[in-house]
Motif scaffolding. Structure first.
Motif, PDB file in Angstrom:
ATOM      1  N   VAL A   1      -1.755   9.215   5.312  1.00  0.00           N
ATOM      2  CA  VAL A   1      -0.416   8.914   4.800  1.00  0.00           C
ATOM      3  C   VAL A   1       0.110  10.076   3.957  1.00  0.00           C
ATOM      4  N   HIS A   2      -0.774  10.712   3.205  1.00  0.00           N
ATOM      5  CA  HIS A   2      -0.385  11.892   2.418  1.00  0.00           C
ATOM      6  C   HIS A   2       0.163  12.987   3.339  1.00  0.00           C
ATOM      7  N   LEU A   3      -0.486  13.200   4.479  1.00  0.00           N
ATOM      8  CA  LEU A   3       0.008  14.195   5.442  1.00  0.00           C
ATOM      9  C   LEU A   3       1.375  13.793   5.975  1.00  0.00           C
TER      10      LEU A   3
ATOM     11  N   MET B   1     -10.324  -3.871   2.615  1.00  0.00           N
ATOM     12  CA  MET B   1      -8.899  -3.706   2.888  1.00  0.00           C
ATOM     13  C   MET B   1      -8.165  -3.298   1.619  1.00  0.00           C
ATOM     14  N   HIS B   2      -7.099  -2.494   1.797  1.00  0.00           N
ATOM     15  CA  HIS B   2      -6.323  -1.999   0.667  1.00  0.00           C
ATOM     16  C   HIS B   2      -5.210  -2.978   0.308  1.00  0.00           C
ATOM     17  N   VAL B   3      -4.722  -2.874  -0.898  1.00  0.00           N
ATOM     18  CA  VAL B   3      -3.520  -3.620  -1.258  1.00  0.00           C
ATOM     19  C   VAL B   3      -2.356  -2.665  -1.395  1.00  0.00           C
ATOM     20  N   ASN B   4      -2.297  -1.908  -2.440  1.00  0.00           N
ATOM     21  CA  ASN B   4      -1.288  -0.865  -2.585  1.00  0.00           C
ATOM     22  C   ASN B   4      -1.813   0.174  -3.563  1.00  0.00           C
ATOM     23  N   SER B   5      -1.014   1.170  -3.850  1.00  0.00           N
ATOM     24  CA  SER B   5      -1.500   2.274  -4.665  1.00  0.00           C
ATOM     25  C   SER B   5      -1.828   1.850  -6.092  1.00  0.00           C
TER      26      SER B   5
ATOM     27  N   LYS C   1       6.501   7.262   0.639  1.00  0.00           N
ATOM     28  CA  LYS C   1       6.817   7.899  -0.628  1.00  0.00           C
ATOM     29  C   LYS C   1       5.583   8.609  -1.193  1.00  0.00           C
ATOM     30  N   ALA C   2       5.847   9.674  -1.918  1.00  0.00           N
ATOM     31  CA  ALA C   2       4.746  10.385  -2.566  1.00  0.00           C
ATOM     32  C   ALA C   2       4.169   9.499  -3.661  1.00  0.00           C
TER      33      ALA C   2
END
Length: 601
Positions: A497-499, A525-529, A572-573
């Motif tokens: 995602v960073h790329l 599993m991820h949730v968010n940043s 988004k960054a």
């Protein structure tokens, strides 16, 4: 689709991909203002490719041509002596159209080198035939006829016949030509009883069989039209296809094997050959560690899906020599085309040396973005994923298989009964545009979001796997290895995602409206940043755990091929999650992605 051989007589236009020999193929549109379900009133006739102003994708030299709404595949049929008397050239044209513009009627025109002098034949019911004579003094709509299964023109040199597997409209408006209607969409009612226009269009598949015969028919216009023995054989084959049935059998252990097992695989093999081309395959790649029970559930659903077990590789990438996992994978080799690979730097095998917990690497190390010391819990998964992807894309699958894309998931995902056909269709759709990274198979992100309605595809922003990508997308990750490897992010997917945020790889992916995989592991599993530090993050985490604890097998998906481009935006960054800040990890990752990866000393 067929592929051109030395015996092939087909020639294609290099710009449009349309067949130009031995039959000329053209796509047309009638733009109309009147008419409805029962009445046809011609308006302006335009060429579809010029009218639509669409990009044309030409594959296999012209055997497959597609736009965003129209796809055509040609299959050359070999006609043996057993098919009937005389000689013939036979082609199948398979159209898939999606008409969504009001007051348009789409048709294909085939033109052969025949002087039929306006004489045109159609069938009444598959057995009896009508003969029509073109009259220039009558309106065009009076020259269009029903075609239950057949239309034909001829002269003294050859006969040209179009067979269809369902009823359509047809006409012969020019010398040597046959027009066949593929779809109609009319805004108004024609006051003949329906009470509405014709606007219920869906993705429509039409299979036409074209025959060019040079003998064994009577060309005398005074005699009644009859089809040849060869044409009858081709008609029977098209309209009464062989049905496949199965029975239960008892295996060596005395257990009954479902008849559906072989039938599902046969159906998958049929799709695999007709859509992807003989020899093309999409290997399924599992990244496994030690959750054996989860992996057993995953394989059980794969076993009951349309995945072609005997032909398409099942790659299992082990993160360490975990005996119970290795023993289970060994039992699969008699059923699946298993390829085992072992991560040579697995933290499980060497827990006290790099890339695991090498204590000496924390000496003088200031820590990651958050000041945390280096730990194998964060570094190992990204190293394994990077090595695995590089290894599989560099793998030689042999001369009989052509592999351009792979489907990747972890050990704790179950799949739907239609997983393989969905993956192959998604890859085809995503390959039509350069700005797609690939496809993902869970539009809900593990149960956080709802499925979409219908059975269409949706263009969304990539967030995580499971995913299928091709070599071109993977090469873009490799080309951006500095950003990927040096980014202080222990998750491989958020590193990707960073790329995407840097526009180094495309951020758009396609996803089916119905999730085709389901995560059954409680963790991972991820949730968010923000992780669990926000109320939204805690709610998402709770949804993920609930979905994993009460998982069910995903529903089948029969994709229409329609893409809704309404849900993607550049990521988004954000601040990285850390865990991958040590220069030694950066160096190791970069070496793996080098053209010839180098083992660290």
């Amino acid at each position: 689709a067929g592929s051109e051989t030395e015996a092939s007589v087909i020639q294609f236009d290099s710009i449009t991909g349309m067949m130009v020999h031995p039959i000329k193929e053209e796509w047309f549109v009638w733009k109309v203002q009147r008419g409805g379900a029962y009445l046809f009133f011609p308006g302006k006739m335009v060429e579809y490719l010029k009218h639509g102003n669409e990009d044309v994708t030409i594959e296999q030299g012209g055997y497959v041509v597609s736009t965003s709404k129209w796809k055509r595949t040609i299959i050359e049929k070999k006609v043996t002596d057993e098919s009937g008397e005389g000689s013939a050239t036979v082609f199948d044209f398979i159209f898939k159209t999606r008409l969504d513009v009001d007051n348009e009627e789409w048709f294909v025109r085939f033109t052969a080198p025949i002087s039929n002098d306006g004489i045109f034949h159609t069938d009444l019911n598959g057995f009896n035939f009508d003969t029509h004579h073109f009259r220039a003094d009558l309106p065009i709509q009076s020259q269009v006829f029903p075609m239950p299964t057949l239309a034909s023109i001829q002269d003294t040199s050859q006969r040209f016949t179009v067979l269809s597997e369902h009823a359509q409209g047809t006409a012969s408006l020019q010398n040597g030509s046959i027009d066949v209607w593929l779809d109609r969409r009319l805004l108004r009612d024609d006051e003949r009883g329906l009470g509405q226009g014709v606007r219920d269009n869906v993705l429509t598949r039409t299979r036409l069989r074209l025959l060019l015969e040079t003998d064994s028919y009577t060309s005398d216009p005074s005699t009644e039209f009859e089809i040849t023995k060869l044409c009858k054989t081709m008609w029977d084959e098209l309209n009464h296809p062989l049905e496949v049935f199965g029975t239960q059998k008892v295996d060596e252990a005395g257990e009954k094997a479902g008849a559906a097992d072989g039938m599902v695989e046969a159906a998958a093999r049929s799709f695999f050959l007709s859509e992807a081309g003989e020899g093309n395959a999409v290997p399924f790649v599992y990244m496994v560690h030690k959750r054996v029970d989860d992996f057993k559930h995953a394989i059980e659903t794969l076993r009951n899906s349309d995945f072609p077990k005997g032909s398409v590789p099942l790659v299992v990438s082990h993160d360490g020599h975990v005996k119970e996992m290795m023993d289970y994978v060994e039992t699969l080799k008699s059923e699946f085309n298993v390829i085992q690979i072992f991560h040579p730097f697995a933290c499980y095998d060497s827990p006290r040396s790099f890339p695991a917990d090498a204590i000496e690497l924390n000496e003088g190390y200031a820590g990651d973005t958050y000041g945390n010391k280096r730990s194998s819990w964060a570094t190992c998964a990204k190293h394994h994923w990077t090595w695995m992807m590089k290894t599989v894309f560099d793998m030689d699958f042999g001369k009989k298989l052509s592999v351009d894309s792979i489907f990747f998931m972890e050990e704790d995902y179950v799949v739907s009964p239609t997983i393989y056909s969905t993956v192959t269709q998604g890859i085809h759709l995503s390959s039509n545009k350069k700005d797609y990274f690939g496809i993902i198979l869970d539009i809900t992100d593990g149960g956080v979001h709802r499925e979409r309605g219908g059975e269409d595809w949706h263009e969304i922003t990539f967030r995580t796997g499971p995913m299928a990508i091709g070599r071109k997308s993977w090469q873009k990750v490799v080309d951006a290895s500095d950003e990927f490897c040096n980014y202080d992010e222990y998750n491989w997917d958020w590193s990707v995602v960073h790329l995407m945020n840097k526009r180094l790889v495309p951020y758009k992916v396609l996803a089916p409206s119905i999730a085709q995989v389901r995560h059954i592991g409680v963790d991972g599993m991820h949730v968010n940043s923000d992780q669990d530090t926000t109320a939204a993050g805690r709610r998402d985490k709770a949804k993920l755990r609930k979905a994993a604890a009460h998982w069910t097998i995903p529903r089948p998906f029969h994709g229409t091929g329609v893409v809704h481009a309404d849900g993607s935006a550049k990521p988004k960054a954000g601040k990285p999650n850390g865990g991958f800040g040590h220069p030694k990890d950066h160096e190791h990752c970069s070496n793996i992605l080098a053209p010839k990866w180098q083992k660290l000393a």
